[in-house]
Design a protein around this motif. Sequence first.
Motif, PDB file in Angstrom:
ATOM      1  N   ILE A 111      -8.139 -28.443  15.176  1.00 46.62           N
ATOM      2  CA  ILE A 111      -8.070 -28.946  13.808  1.00 46.62           C
ATOM      3  C   ILE A 111      -8.916 -30.211  13.758  1.00 46.62           C
ATOM      4  O   ILE A 111      -8.753 -31.114  14.588  1.00 46.62           O
ATOM      5  N   ALA A 112      -9.822 -30.300  12.799  1.00 42.03           N
ATOM      6  CA  ALA A 112     -10.721 -31.449  12.695  1.00 42.03           C
ATOM      7  C   ALA A 112     -10.586 -32.065  11.315  1.00 42.03           C
ATOM      8  O   ALA A 112     -10.539 -31.356  10.305  1.00 42.03           O
ATOM      9  N   ALA A 113     -10.518 -33.401  11.293  1.00 44.24           N
ATOM     10  CA  ALA A 113     -10.501 -34.158  10.045  1.00 44.24           C
ATOM     11  C   ALA A 113     -11.736 -35.046  10.024  1.00 44.24           C
ATOM     12  O   ALA A 113     -12.102 -35.653  11.034  1.00 44.24           O
ATOM     13  N   SER A 114     -12.397 -35.109   8.903  1.00 40.09           N
ATOM     14  CA  SER A 114     -13.626 -35.893   8.828  1.00 40.09           C
ATOM     15  C   SER A 114     -13.683 -36.635   7.501  1.00 40.09           C
ATOM     16  O   SER A 114     -13.009 -36.252   6.535  1.00 40.09           O
ATOM     17  N   GLY A 115     -14.507 -37.707   7.499  1.00 39.02           N
ATOM     18  CA  GLY A 115     -14.680 -38.490   6.289  1.00 39.02           C
ATOM     19  C   GLY A 115     -13.619 -39.555   6.122  1.00 39.02           C
ATOM     20  O   GLY A 115     -12.561 -39.286   5.546  1.00 39.02           O
ATOM     21  N   ASP A 116     -13.860 -40.753   6.653  1.00 41.63           N
ATOM     22  CA  ASP A 116     -12.922 -41.870   6.530  1.00 41.63           C
ATOM     23  C   ASP A 116     -11.516 -41.464   6.954  1.00 41.63           C
ATOM     24  O   ASP A 116     -10.527 -41.638   6.234  1.00 41.63           O
ATOM     25  N   VAL A 117     -11.418 -40.940   8.170  1.00 47.90           N
ATOM     26  CA  VAL A 117     -10.142 -40.425   8.654  1.00 47.90           C
ATOM     27  C   VAL A 117      -9.230 -41.586   9.068  1.00 47.90           C
ATOM     28  O   VAL A 117      -9.668 -42.535   9.721  1.00 47.90           O
ATOM     29  N   GLU A 118      -7.974 -41.462   8.669  1.00 48.72           N
ATOM     30  CA  GLU A 118      -6.967 -42.430   9.096  1.00 48.72           C
ATOM     31  C   GLU A 118      -5.689 -41.691   9.433  1.00 48.72           C
ATOM     32  O   GLU A 118      -5.135 -40.973   8.609  1.00 48.72           O
ATOM     33  N   LEU A 119      -5.214 -41.866  10.670  1.00 44.96           N
ATOM     34  CA  LEU A 119      -3.976 -41.246  11.133  1.00 44.96           C
ATOM     35  C   LEU A 119      -2.975 -42.346  11.466  1.00 44.96           C
ATOM     36  O   LEU A 119      -3.294 -43.306  12.184  1.00 44.96           O
ATOM     37  N   THR A 178     -10.696 -34.948  15.971  1.00 44.27           N
ATOM     38  CA  THR A 178     -10.462 -33.547  16.325  1.00 44.27           C
ATOM     39  C   THR A 178      -9.248 -33.463  17.235  1.00 44.27           C
ATOM     40  O   THR A 178      -9.139 -34.222  18.221  1.00 44.27           O
ATOM     41  N   TYR A 179      -8.367 -32.490  16.894  1.00 42.29           N
ATOM     42  CA  TYR A 179      -7.204 -32.247  17.732  1.00 42.29           C
ATOM     43  C   TYR A 179      -7.351 -30.882  18.378  1.00 42.29           C
ATOM     44  O   TYR A 179      -7.481 -29.864  17.694  1.00 42.29           O
ATOM     45  N   ASP A 180      -7.347 -30.865  19.738  1.00 45.87           N
ATOM     46  CA  ASP A 180      -7.472 -29.631  20.512  1.00 45.87           C
ATOM     47  C   ASP A 180      -6.073 -29.214  20.943  1.00 45.87           C
ATOM     48  O   ASP A 180      -5.459 -29.849  21.807  1.00 45.87           O
ATOM     49  N   ARG A 181      -5.587 -28.090  20.335  1.00 44.88           N
ATOM     50  CA  ARG A 181      -4.237 -27.635  20.657  1.00 44.88           C
ATOM     51  C   ARG A 181      -4.138 -27.116  22.083  1.00 44.88           C
ATOM     52  O   ARG A 181      -3.058 -27.140  22.676  1.00 44.88           O
ATOM     53  N   ASN A 182      -5.217 -26.659  22.649  1.00 42.45           N
ATOM     54  CA  ASN A 182      -5.188 -26.116  24.014  1.00 42.45           C
ATOM     55  C   ASN A 182      -4.904 -27.205  25.047  1.00 42.45           C
ATOM     56  O   ASN A 182      -4.188 -26.973  26.021  1.00 42.45           O
ATOM     57  N   THR A 183      -5.499 -28.377  24.855  1.00 44.34           N
ATOM     58  CA  THR A 183      -5.352 -29.461  25.828  1.00 44.34           C
ATOM     59  C   THR A 183      -4.402 -30.554  25.368  1.00 44.34           C
ATOM     60  O   THR A 183      -4.013 -31.431  26.149  1.00 44.34           O
ATOM     61  N   ARG A 232      -5.228 -32.861  23.310  1.00 49.01           N
ATOM     62  CA  ARG A 232      -6.020 -34.089  23.267  1.00 49.01           C
ATOM     63  C   ARG A 232      -6.529 -34.335  21.852  1.00 49.01           C
ATOM     64  O   ARG A 232      -6.808 -33.399  21.096  1.00 49.01           O
ATOM     65  N   VAL A 233      -6.665 -35.619  21.517  1.00 46.97           N
ATOM     66  CA  VAL A 233      -7.205 -36.042  20.232  1.00 46.97           C
ATOM     67  C   VAL A 233      -8.511 -36.768  20.511  1.00 46.97           C
ATOM     68  O   VAL A 233      -8.564 -37.691  21.342  1.00 46.97           O
ATOM     69  N   TYR A 234      -9.583 -36.385  19.817  1.00 49.46           N
ATOM     70  CA  TYR A 234     -10.888 -36.993  19.986  1.00 49.46           C
ATOM     71  C   TYR A 234     -11.275 -37.703  18.679  1.00 49.46           C
ATOM     72  O   TYR A 234     -11.255 -37.087  17.617  1.00 49.46           O
ATOM     73  N   ALA A 235     -11.599 -38.981  18.790  1.00 49.41           N
ATOM     74  CA  ALA A 235     -12.026 -39.760  17.628  1.00 49.41           C
ATOM     75  C   ALA A 235     -13.436 -40.269  17.892  1.00 49.41           C
ATOM     76  O   ALA A 235     -13.712 -40.860  18.945  1.00 49.41           O
ATOM     77  N   GLU A 236     -14.348 -40.036  16.940  1.00 49.66           N
ATOM     78  CA  GLU A 236     -15.749 -40.396  17.113  1.00 49.66           C
ATOM     79  C   GLU A 236     -16.273 -41.077  15.850  1.00 49.66           C
ATOM     80  O   GLU A 236     -15.829 -40.765  14.752  1.00 49.66           O
ATOM     81  N   ARG A 273     -16.155 -43.725  21.250  1.00 50.76           N
ATOM     82  CA  ARG A 273     -15.460 -42.436  21.304  1.00 50.76           C
ATOM     83  C   ARG A 273     -14.113 -42.622  21.981  1.00 50.76           C
ATOM     84  O   ARG A 273     -14.021 -43.245  23.040  1.00 50.76           O
ATOM     85  N   PHE A 274     -13.058 -42.119  21.351  1.00 49.46           N
ATOM     86  CA  PHE A 274     -11.713 -42.155  21.913  1.00 49.46           C
ATOM     87  C   PHE A 274     -11.348 -40.741  22.356  1.00 49.46           C
ATOM     88  O   PHE A 274     -11.575 -39.773  21.619  1.00 49.46           O
ATOM     89  N   GLU A 275     -10.777 -40.621  23.528  1.00 56.25           N
ATOM     90  CA  GLU A 275     -10.188 -39.361  24.002  1.00 56.25           C
ATOM     91  C   GLU A 275      -8.752 -39.673  24.391  1.00 56.25           C
ATOM     92  O   GLU A 275      -8.491 -40.296  25.411  1.00 56.25           O
ATOM     93  N   LEU A 276      -7.796 -39.246  23.542  1.00 52.21           N
ATOM     94  CA  LEU A 276      -6.411 -39.651  23.699  1.00 52.21           C
ATOM     95  C   LEU A 276      -5.493 -38.437  23.733  1.00 52.21           C
ATOM     96  O   LEU A 276      -5.856 -37.357  23.275  1.00 52.21           O
ATOM     97  N   THR A 277      -4.300 -38.675  24.280  1.00 55.35           N
ATOM     98  CA  THR A 277      -3.263 -37.652  24.183  1.00 55.35           C
ATOM     99  C   THR A 277      -2.746 -37.621  22.764  1.00 55.35           C
ATOM    100  O   THR A 277      -3.038 -38.489  21.947  1.00 55.35           O
ATOM    101  N   ASP A 278      -1.943 -36.577  22.458  1.00 52.19           N
ATOM    102  CA  ASP A 278      -1.532 -36.390  21.079  1.00 52.19           C
ATOM    103  C   ASP A 278      -0.616 -37.490  20.552  1.00 52.19           C
ATOM    104  O   ASP A 278      -0.372 -37.574  19.355  1.00 52.19           O
TER     105      ASP A 278
END
Length: 851
Positions: free
Chosen positions: A67-75, A88-93, A95-99, A116-121
């Motif tokens: 699942i990917a969110a784009s355009g001024d994303v805020e979580l 981007t959230y990868d359900r397989n791993t 992991r959450v990727y923020a770029e 670039r952030f590579e984080l757990t969920d």
Amino acid sequence: MDRGKTTIAASAVAIVLLCTVGALPALAQRTLNDALTSRTEGKVGQEPDRLLVDAKEIVYNNDKNTIAASGDVELNYQGRTLQADRVTYDRNTGRVYAEGHARMTDKDGTVATGERFELTDDFKDGFIDTLRVTQSTIYQGRPVTTRFSAPRAERSAGETTIFERGTYTACEPCKEHPEKPPLWQVKAAKIIHNNSEQTIYYEDATVEIYGIPIAYLPYFWTPDPTVKRKTGFLSPRYIGSSSLGQGAAIPFFWALAPNYDLTLTPAYMSRQGVLGQAEWRHRLDTGYYNIRAAGIVQQDLGAFLKSPFGPGDRENRGSLESSGMFYLNDRWRWGWDVSLVSDKWFLENYHIRSESLSNNYLKESISTLYLQGKGDRSFFDMRGYYFQGLSTSDWQKQQPVVAPVIDYNKRINGPEGIGGEVAIDVNITSLSREAAQFQQIPVRTTSLFGIYGTCAVFQHDSCLVRGISGNASRASATVSWRREFIDPIGQVWTPFTYLRADNFWFSPRLTGFQNPELINFLPGDSEYALRVMPAIGLDYRFPFVADIGDIGRQVIEPIAQIIARPNESRIGRLPNEDAQSLVFDDTSIFEWDKFSGYDRAEGGVRANVGVQYTVTNNNDFNANVLFGQSYQLAGRNSFTPGDLVNAGRESGLQTANSDYVGRFQVSPNKNISFTARGRFDQEDFGLNRLEAGISANLNPFIPVNASIIYARYAPQPELGFTRRREGVLSSASWNITDNWRVFGSVLVDLDRYLVARDNFIQSYLRNPATAVYNRQNLAYVSSMSLGLGYVDECTTFMVNYSTSPREIAISSGEKDRNQTVSFTLELRTLGQISVNQNLNGATGESGTVKK
């Protein structure tokens, strides 16, 4: 449409996962939220965590299971906020990727930015590229922002961040050239910031100033800037001195509990051995206390002067101190500040911090125990004192033990029908002294053991008694009334009256070592005496007010005061401990009783007259002039006969018509003020006393604060001052920039000019051919200091040179006057180093950090 991909687009939409969403968006939302809610589902009393997503577009990819969110994303999740151009959230791993302009804000306000952030969920673990972390907090009472950066960092459990090839600083980057290195920074192969331990660890670290390495440390750690107290070693203190040798002290701070701690500071010195110091601090619900101890077994006694000039014959030296204060309720409190020192020189020789030291010209250690109470219109203070002289010339047997000293003051409204205000003042003082303290006049003292000034033979006309031996107590009570009346034409009439009673109990020790017979206390004198002093008086003022255009408001005010009392009794036959200092000037001319303490009580009928002129305007200009004289109209003049210390003699009040006193004060604006006050001889108007000073704050024109004070006092041989005293004290501070400033002060003893002149005249009269005028004594710099300082948001730097008078150097047991260079450098949040080096070889120490 691609069946493996679903796109949901909106303009600045916020999707909140609250089970009230549509079917298709809910699929993407629930998928993002599944992993995040699973940790709390099923726990009794705990709601599942919810995720708030704000983005312009959300893309669900069934094939890649992302699942990917784009355009001024805020979580927003569990108090943490993640912002980026694309997430981007990868359900397989899991992991959450923020770029793209990635930014994460933790619960405590810490902000981390990176490429670039590579984080757990749950955002607690992961890796970050080009990380920059800023954290704002309060450090030592002031706000500070710390900054970490690294090409790559690892985040673990949301508590620990490991910065690879990281840097740390508390300095702001240069606004014009942010690429330049900050004022200071720490570069390390690895920086580990552990939030749970509140500790920062540095491995293979280098401290840089403006990018230039100045120190290398293979491994060290510091508390997190948010920490106020933490167990661990503090910065070492380095010692270098000809008397102590070379060495170091390593303080250890032990935070035993939130409200008490212990600091141990062993120090090794190559010449003197091991100095041990310990400090215990404890804060309770109603107050606090601390205990400090220091001690050493000296290895080289020859480093100091021999007794009685120094501690060269003392092997064991030390000190024990304690202070505390406790509230009994909102009106009453009690406390103490006590100090025990093995010898006069220990605290100064080893630079021991002491709260009992006074700020007098020559130091003394003052111990006290007190009880204080305060009401709406009343005050109570009871305390005891123990004085320990720290000057070589002090003889402890002459120092009094004072206990108790009780002061009580109460203000109440006057009786009905009379009005006004009634004041009640009570003082009780009791003290004891082993040996009488004498001072010969004129100053031709015979010295006991070569250093303790005394009189060879006691005679009333040539020897002052600064303190009697034995015991002396006094209880004094004063009841006074006053009321102000203003008549129809503006005259101000203030009648007043008071009744004072003093009870004395004294038992002078007339025999024994250093106690020759005091002829003031004849055999058969009672050890009890009662003195009663009633008084009635009137204060009169008639202000004439005129408003004159731009000049402003002018007030001319004639002042007259008359006080009728009986004669003072037993002058010179009672102890005088607290009324030895008498200064007659503009501030005391209209005092009801001009003595400074309770042991003397002014008597006789006296009139005080003067005139005061005041002008003020709306341009911050004000000026004030006062001129007056005092007259003994009837009865015995209390200032003529002189007592054990000749209080009142040569004060300007000893004659029926006193000296003239005056004051001139002018402030052309709020930044500049000039004040001069003087006392002039009543016969020839000669200058007997002059004090003049000017202070200026030249901001905003010039960032300079300066002041200069000039003082000149005529000789007072009957008080022990055989020569005129004259000097100038000046000080200034110049803020060169917003960060840099220079400052300094100098005390010039102009009396040396008179000594040189008198020596020349005497030499000339003996033999004109050989008389030489020693011009180097035209002026003598008694003390001086000069410094340079720098202060900004992350750094404090100070270097200072100072010299102290020779008399103070003698008090420390040193051979020469004290000339010291001190250096202080504080890197905020990292630590502080300070060095004090005596140019004559005294102690130098460095290094302190926060506890």
